[in-house]
Design an enzyme around this catalytic site. Sequence first.
Site, mmCIF file in Angstrom:
data_model
loop_
_atom_site.group_PDB
_atom_site.id
_atom_site.type_symbol
_atom_site.label_atom_id
_atom_site.label_comp_id
_atom_site.label_asym_id
_atom_site.label_seq_id
_atom_site.Cartn_x
_atom_site.Cartn_y
_atom_site.Cartn_z
ATOM 1 N N PRO A 172 0.832 -1.213 0.000
ATOM 2 C CA PRO A 172 0.000 0.000 0.000
ATOM 3 C C PRO A 172 0.862 1.257 0.000
ATOM 4 O O PRO A 172 1.865 1.348 0.712
ATOM 5 C CB PRO A 172 -0.800 -0.121 1.303
ATOM 6 C CG PRO A 172 -0.830 -1.575 1.613
ATOM 7 C CD PRO A 172 0.475 -2.125 1.121
ATOM 8 N N LYS B 227 0.410 2.619 -7.050
ATOM 9 C CA LYS B 227 -0.259 1.852 -8.106
ATOM 10 C C LYS B 227 -1.398 2.654 -8.736
ATOM 11 O O LYS B 227 -1.504 2.736 -9.959
ATOM 12 C CB LYS B 227 -0.771 0.537 -7.517
ATOM 13 C CG LYS B 227 0.303 -0.355 -6.918
ATOM 14 C CD LYS B 227 -0.258 -1.646 -6.399
ATOM 15 C CE LYS B 227 -1.182 -1.450 -5.224
ATOM 16 N NZ LYS B 227 -0.492 -0.870 -4.040
ATOM 17 N N THR B 228 -2.243 3.234 -7.902
ATOM 18 C CA THR B 228 -3.354 4.035 -8.435
ATOM 19 C C THR B 228 -2.831 5.289 -9.128
ATOM 20 O O THR B 228 -3.387 5.719 -10.146
ATOM 21 C CB THR B 228 -4.319 4.408 -7.296
ATOM 22 O OG1 THR B 228 -4.747 3.213 -6.629
ATOM 23 C CG2 THR B 228 -5.524 5.136 -7.828
ATOM 24 N N GLU C 89 16.364 2.965 27.869
ATOM 25 C CA GLU C 89 16.730 3.471 26.543
ATOM 26 C C GLU C 89 18.231 3.653 26.404
ATOM 27 O O GLU C 89 18.794 3.417 25.324
ATOM 28 C CB GLU C 89 16.004 4.790 26.264
ATOM 29 C CG GLU C 89 14.494 4.728 26.358
ATOM 30 C CD GLU C 89 13.893 3.687 25.434
ATOM 31 O OE1 GLU C 89 14.535 3.327 24.427
ATOM 32 O OE2 GLU C 89 12.784 3.207 25.725
#
Length: 677
Positions: free
Chosen positions: A200, A204-205, A421
């Site tokens: 996605p 493509k579109t 972290e």
Amino acid sequence: MNKRSKNVGMYIVLIVLVVSIVNVFLTPEASRDKQGTEVLPYSQLMAEAKAGNVAKVLVDREQLKGTLKSGKEFVTYILDASTLPSVLSDKGVEVEVVPPPKNSWITALLTSLLPTLLLIGVWIYFIYNMQGGGNKVMGFGKSKAKMFLDNRPKVTFSDVAGCDEAKEELGEVVLFLKDPSKFTRLGARVPKGILLLGAPGTGKTLLSRAVAGEADVPFFSISGSDFVEMFVGVGAARVRDLFEQARKFQPCIVFIDEIDAVGRHRGAGLGGGHDEREQTLNQLLVEMDGFDTGSGVILIAATNRPDILDPALLRPGRFDRQIVVDRPDVNGRRDILKVHLKNKKVDKDVDVDVIARRTPGFVGADLENLVNEAALLAARRNKDALGMPELEDAIDRVIAGPERKSRIVSRKEREIIAYHESGHALVASKIPGSDPVHKVSIIPRGHMALGFTLQLPTEDRFLVSKQELSDKITVLLSGRVAEMIRFGDVTSGASNDLERATQIARQMVTQLGMSERLGLVTLGRKQHEVFLGKDIVEDRNYSEEIAYAIDQEVRSIIDDCFNRAKDILTEHRARLEEMTALLLEKEVLEGAELDELLGYPNNNNNKNGSQQNGSDDGKEKEPESGASPSDKEVAEEDSEGHAAQTNAENACDDGAVRKQAREIGAADDDDPDDEED
């Protein structure tokens, strides 16, 4: 025009209703009473009749009108007129009876037909609205495709970047339509179908819109879901109607977006298949390559789920060409950024190459969103143009999610998060070949993350080695190790780290053949969705003894990486304390300051695409919005039909595979299973 017709029809219905009500409820006798007529009580009427003073009486149902001998008119209301005329006649009164009124034929017609007409009108109105208002009533089988002739999209191939191979393949189709003799002289024919595959957001579109803008032929556009409705046979009728329309304008191009909505594997589901969707697919197969093969219609379709498409749909003769629209590399990302920055006001110091190197794994939609977020940040800060600080902050916003400075974290938990972290960052910096640490933060971000350590790869990679996977597991476990070294206890903050480390280790053993004890075998089959026509349960094709050996191997890999992280942090305990103290003070460490703490030579972080922003630390950033992709989204993008690199990418999945960036953070202990990666 349709709206005006609907209004006129509504006015006509209202007028008919008003006339009917007036005709039914307002009798003509109601307005015939003359002025000055006296209402005479019934008892007085009888007294006047006995006295012989009544000259004439007119009986009209419950109303009695008359005239006295003195010439005065009167009216009286009675209950039962059956015996009264005979009584009055005996007194010498002239009696006249009015016959019952007869309704006109118009009134009878309206009374009998109006309710039926109203019911039919309401039914037609609801049916019209169920069809979306754009089709004729009962036109269920009509195609909803939009046809473009002179109103084609203004997008061209120059507006598409990062997928040169796909542009070349589609450009060949456009050239064939413009100059077919170049190909037909060699005996070539235009491909009947082109299937665009890709994750996605890869464009493509957009590519199909560019084809519509470039091609000088009619262009039909429709979504796969537009074929299917609640009525049986509608999908197949719409497919037939679509191709009938297309044949009238051939040669032409038909684009079907999200074709997996109608082209899903037949026979899928627990009960097999014979449903409306399968009949629609059967009709589509016939139209694409059935008995009539002389059509000049070119079909272009797009999907991000090629693994669930029916094999009959994918064969040559229907989809002759399958084009993979892949994630752009660093050069493609640079070109995409230039396209999206073309219409933006940008500072001269913006280096597109740096942003492209900082966004590995980003697709075109991500980059477009990044540029838009940067523009919004620039507007929020009242700047006249986009600068590097806004683009840098937009990258963090897309990858890690919004900052949540309003969230109150206790001093004790804040210290735990800082050590967690710092442990991630320090171990990552001491492992040769590990992705450089770009940023460390203890500001809550996204949905549930209380802090994160961001690593960015130096280049796009498609293969991963056994040593690299072990390094990833070591870095993932280092946060838990730092907590144990400093506090002698552990928290739920490392729950997601443990889950991802275990997943990588299990993939090394069962899928990638990286276990010396079990050898070069693949153990177990991937679990598939039953409603996609796959297995109901996972097929475990190994014995209980092998399952026990798998667990031992996974545990061995985890233990080795844990001990390695512990040795590194124990050796550099002083640097761990120093980094934690600085992180508690500033909340965010990045750029040259982080490079110096971690011992990166020659500002290695900046070479990889980071841009130091000394004045823009974590305390000065404004709350942001956005979210990083979930593991579910990543899993949905991986399919059996993709390139061979998929297993390697899955194996190194550390919560942000989609952007190939590693975020390692302390999870919110309120909901450790639903944390932000």
